[in-house]
Design an enzyme around this catalytic site. Sequence first.
Site, PDB file in Angstrom:
ATOM      1  N   CYS A 163       0.718  -1.234   0.191  1.00 43.69           N
ATOM      2  CA  CYS A 163      -0.027  -0.074  -0.048  1.00 43.69           C
ATOM      3  C   CYS A 163       0.857   1.268   0.078  1.00 43.69           C
ATOM      4  CB  CYS A 163      -0.863   0.019   1.095  1.00 43.69           C
ATOM      5  SG  CYS A 163      -1.954   1.573   1.660  1.00 43.69           S
TER       6      CYS A 163
ATOM      7  N   CYS B 275       0.123   3.880   2.699  1.00 41.98           N
ATOM      8  CA  CYS B 275       0.640   3.378   3.968  1.00 41.98           C
ATOM      9  C   CYS B 275       2.267   3.433   4.273  1.00 41.98           C
ATOM     10  CB  CYS B 275       0.579   1.890   4.259  1.00 41.98           C
ATOM     11  SG  CYS B 275      -1.464   1.209   3.948  1.00 41.98           S
TER      12      CYS B 275
END
Length: 111
Positions: A29, A32
């Site tokens: 991600c 993230c």
Amino acid sequence: MIEYDNKKTIDEIVTNNNAVVVLYYAKWCMPCKSISQSLSELKDNFRDTIQVVAINVDEFTIIALEQNVKAVPTIQYYKNSLLYLKESGFRTRDQLTRNMNALLTVNSIEE
């Protein structure tokens, strides 16, 4: 930032610290990664006041399900063992800083 290692439950971490930020993330991600980098940079500013824990949802799926994490990144802010704020999606460093400062200044969850 402490990488979650499954030696303690989330409840134990939250109970044993006055203020806790939990980041639920995945290695694949991109938002993230950005948030993780920002939290790592902020850890020095909040070192003595906020415990920051990162949980990889691919490794600890059960915990993510128990915490009702439906998207990554998700960030939970705890104060005095109670959930103060939960948010999903990308956050800038400034937004993270504001939320962490707010976590420190709140006296109770009802505020």
